[in-house]
Design an enzyme around this catalytic site. Structure first.
Site, PDB file in Angstrom:
ATOM      1  N   TRP A  90     -37.304  47.202  12.034  1.00  0.00           N
ATOM      2  CA  TRP A  90     -36.392  48.307  12.329  1.00  0.00           C
ATOM      3  C   TRP A  90     -35.122  47.803  13.000  1.00  0.00           C
ATOM      4  O   TRP A  90     -34.029  48.334  12.760  1.00  0.00           O
ATOM      5  CB  TRP A  90     -37.088  49.315  13.246  1.00  0.00           C
ATOM      6  CG  TRP A  90     -36.218  50.461  13.665  1.00  0.00           C
ATOM      7  CD1 TRP A  90     -36.036  51.638  13.016  1.00  0.00           C
ATOM      8  CD2 TRP A  90     -35.393  50.539  14.837  1.00  0.00           C
ATOM      9  NE1 TRP A  90     -35.161  52.449  13.703  1.00  0.00           N
ATOM     10  CE2 TRP A  90     -34.746  51.795  14.821  1.00  0.00           C
ATOM     11  CE3 TRP A  90     -35.137  49.665  15.898  1.00  0.00           C
ATOM     12  CZ2 TRP A  90     -33.875  52.185  15.825  1.00  0.00           C
ATOM     13  CZ3 TRP A  90     -34.264  50.061  16.896  1.00  0.00           C
ATOM     14  CH2 TRP A  90     -33.647  51.305  16.855  1.00  0.00           C
ATOM     15  N   HIS A  91     -35.248  46.774  13.816  1.00  0.00           N
ATOM     16  CA  HIS A  91     -34.085  46.275  14.550  1.00  0.00           C
ATOM     17  C   HIS A  91     -33.079  45.571  13.646  1.00  0.00           C
ATOM     18  O   HIS A  91     -31.894  45.491  13.994  1.00  0.00           O
ATOM     19  CB  HIS A  91     -34.525  45.317  15.663  1.00  0.00           C
ATOM     20  CG  HIS A  91     -35.014  46.011  16.890  1.00  0.00           C
ATOM     21  ND1 HIS A  91     -36.296  46.482  17.014  1.00  0.00           N
ATOM     22  CD2 HIS A  91     -34.380  46.340  18.056  1.00  0.00           C
ATOM     23  CE1 HIS A  91     -36.444  47.045  18.203  1.00  0.00           C
ATOM     24  NE2 HIS A  91     -35.300  46.987  18.845  1.00  0.00           N
ATOM     25  N   GLY A  92     -33.513  45.025  12.540  1.00  0.00           N
ATOM     26  CA  GLY A  92     -32.564  44.342  11.687  1.00  0.00           C
ATOM     27  C   GLY A  92     -33.208  43.803  10.429  1.00  0.00           C
ATOM     28  O   GLY A  92     -34.414  43.546  10.383  1.00  0.00           O
TER      29      GLY A  92
END
Length: 518
Positions: free
Chosen positions: A324-326
């Protein structure tokens, strides 16, 4: 538009707040809320106007899905699956499409063409917020309400770009209720105070320490040989930069919302004071941690189906949290590292003898636990920050001393004795890299004091917020925590006035918030 830009601070924010209160007085609540919705769209469109269409599509689509579920209750489950699939499909295209193609190219040795896709700001945040709303609607925890109120719930500009992730049943009652005029002065005072603390964290602390982190990671990406202290200095500097940058943004969002009489949930509560990795995730990015727990970990079974399934669910949750972060393998590995941390910690609690657990239940044990947790988190941040797996491995090699140790000239007398004791390790007088001056080292020490000794913003302000349960957030108190309490008085006003001037003068080059890229 950035919270730390001069245009936002001196024009957009005061005009938006001023006209909002003017409309409340002269025209009533609904025109004021319309004004808030229009300015929120202007705020989002400032960066890239065409993406307003995508935002409005997302809002309209999810609202229609929620209404459809309430009407067709027999098909609600399939409607929910359809809605979530479309939401995740939009994220997958804008955020992960090129990552998927590049991974396929590398694995299969093919050459699919990568497209120039610009990721819309905040797409992960406002999409996850709406997925939570759809699930809550399906489970009858909330009702869709009116299209107008729902739209404002999503596009409300303080939390639109980078959170915190807000629940529908927390936000809608606040939007719907009439403004309490007895508290308007209190709202502005508290809101402005929290905003200024967040601005100080971002513009002074985060941006001030960034100059010590960026060169170290850039050198690691080029596989340059860094000394032990250079690598650790850069890693710890980034650990502080990321915290002050994102917690600063989150507190600025809370402060701005408070100016409108709206309370947003707290996103950070002294995470680096956590005694273990589980408590760290209860205090770091609290709204995301809560989302992953309630809408991913628990639906997969949580800890209800045996230890093996529990650890499997933890690993899957953290791997997806990393993704989700990247869109990159570094983020996936970072999530995997934290998943492994959590599994090890849970095994430790189960298998460790009670005498060892009791041995750590004192001040020395508490300090050791906090330090171990902090170092573990710092090690994981390295691969989170690195641009590539190779760059992360280069940093890790330096952090275990593979490339030797460098000391400032004042410690030259230590070189020969250490070289004789450890002949296979290189010792040199090159300084501490980006921490080559005494004032740079004092800056790092000062940040340690702020992190571990000073009260956090919400202990200082002592204001209740939705989504925070103080009993679950209790931490070790200190001299500063007990004695530093903000109150609306002249000395505090002067202090914050000087802080505001200092922050404004430092905004010679406005830098983006780190979490905008996620």
């Amino acid at each position: 538009m950035l919270f730390n830009s001069l245009f936002f601070i001196f024009f957009f924010l005061p005009v938006t707040v001023g006209i909002y209160y003017l409309f409340q007085i002269k025209l009533g609540q609904r025109p004021a809320l319309y004004w808030l919705g229009v300015t929120s769209l202007f705020f989002y469109g400032w960066w890239n106007p065409p993406y307003i269409v995508l935002l409005l599509f997302s809002v309209c689509f999810n609202y229609m899905i929620s209404r459809w579920m309430t009407i067709s209750t027999s098909c609600a489950k399939w409607i929910l699956i359809f809605g979530i699939t479309v939401d995740l499909g939009v994220i997958a295209y804008y955020k992960y499409f090129n990552f998927f193609l590049s991974s396929v190219n590398q694995i299969l040795n093919v050459e699919f063409t990568l497209h120039a896709i610009i990721m819309p700001l905040g797409i992960s945040f406002f999409t996850f917020q709406q997925i939570a709303f759809l699930v809550d609607t399906y489970k009858r925890r909330t009702q869709p309400g009116t299209m107008f109120h729902y739209s404002l719930f999503v596009i409300f500009f303080p939390q639109l770009i980078a959170g915190p992730i807000v629940h529908h049943n927390v936000m809608i009652p606040q939007i719907s209720q009439k403004l309490d005029w007895k508290k308007w002065g209190e709202n502005l005072a508290y809101g402005l105070t929290i905003f200024l603390i967040g601005l100080f964290k971002k513009s002074i602390l985060a941006d001030g320490i960034a100059m010590h982190a960026s060169p170290v990671f850039a050198a690691a990406e080029q596989c340059l040989e860094l000394s032990f202290f250079e690598a650790w200095g850069g890693a710890i500097a980034y650990t502080f930069q990321l915290y002050f940058d994102f917690s600063g943004y989150s507190e600025m969002a809370v402060g701005i919302a408070k100016m409108f009489g709206i309370v947003l949930p707290i996103n950070f509560f002294s995470p680096y004071k956590a005694r273990n990795i589980a408590l760290f995730w209860q205090r770091w990015h609290i709204t995301l941690s809560s989302f992953l727990k309630n809408y991913l970990y628990i639906p997969m079974g949580g800890n209800r189906k045996g230890q093996f399934n529990r650890y499997r669910n933890v690993m899957i949750t953290m791997l997806l949290g990393g993704l989700w972060h990247g869109a990159g393998w570094t983020f996936i590995f970072w999530g995997g590292i934290h998943g492994l941390y959590l599994v090890i910690f849970n095994l430790y609690r189960i298998l460790a003898p009670k005498c060892i657990l009791n041995l750590l239940d004192n001040r020395v044990g508490t300090f050791a636990s906090i330090l171990l947790t902090f170092l573990s988190v710092t090690i994981a941040w390295v691969i989170f920050r690195a641009q590539s797996i190779e760059g992360a491995m280069s940093m890790y090699r330096s952090m275990i001393g593979v490339h030797g140790f460098s000391f400032p000239p004042q410690f030259e007398f230590l070189i020969n004795p250490l070289q004789q004791i450890f002949p296979n390790i290189r010792f040199a007088v090159d300084g501490f890299g980006s921490f080559g001056r005494v004032r740079d080292i004092l800056k790092l020490v000062g940040l340690f004091i702020v992190i571990w000794a000073a009260p956090n913003t919400f202990q200082l302000i002592q204001i209740s917020h939705a989504g925070l349960h103080q009993g679950q957030m209790s931490i070790q108190t200190s001299f500063f925590t007990k004695r530093l309490k903000w109150n609306p008085s002249l000395p505090w006003a002067v202090l914050y006035g000087l802080t505001a001037v200092y922050c404004i003068l430092s905004l010679t080059r406005v830098s983006e918030f780190l979490y905008f890229q996620f």
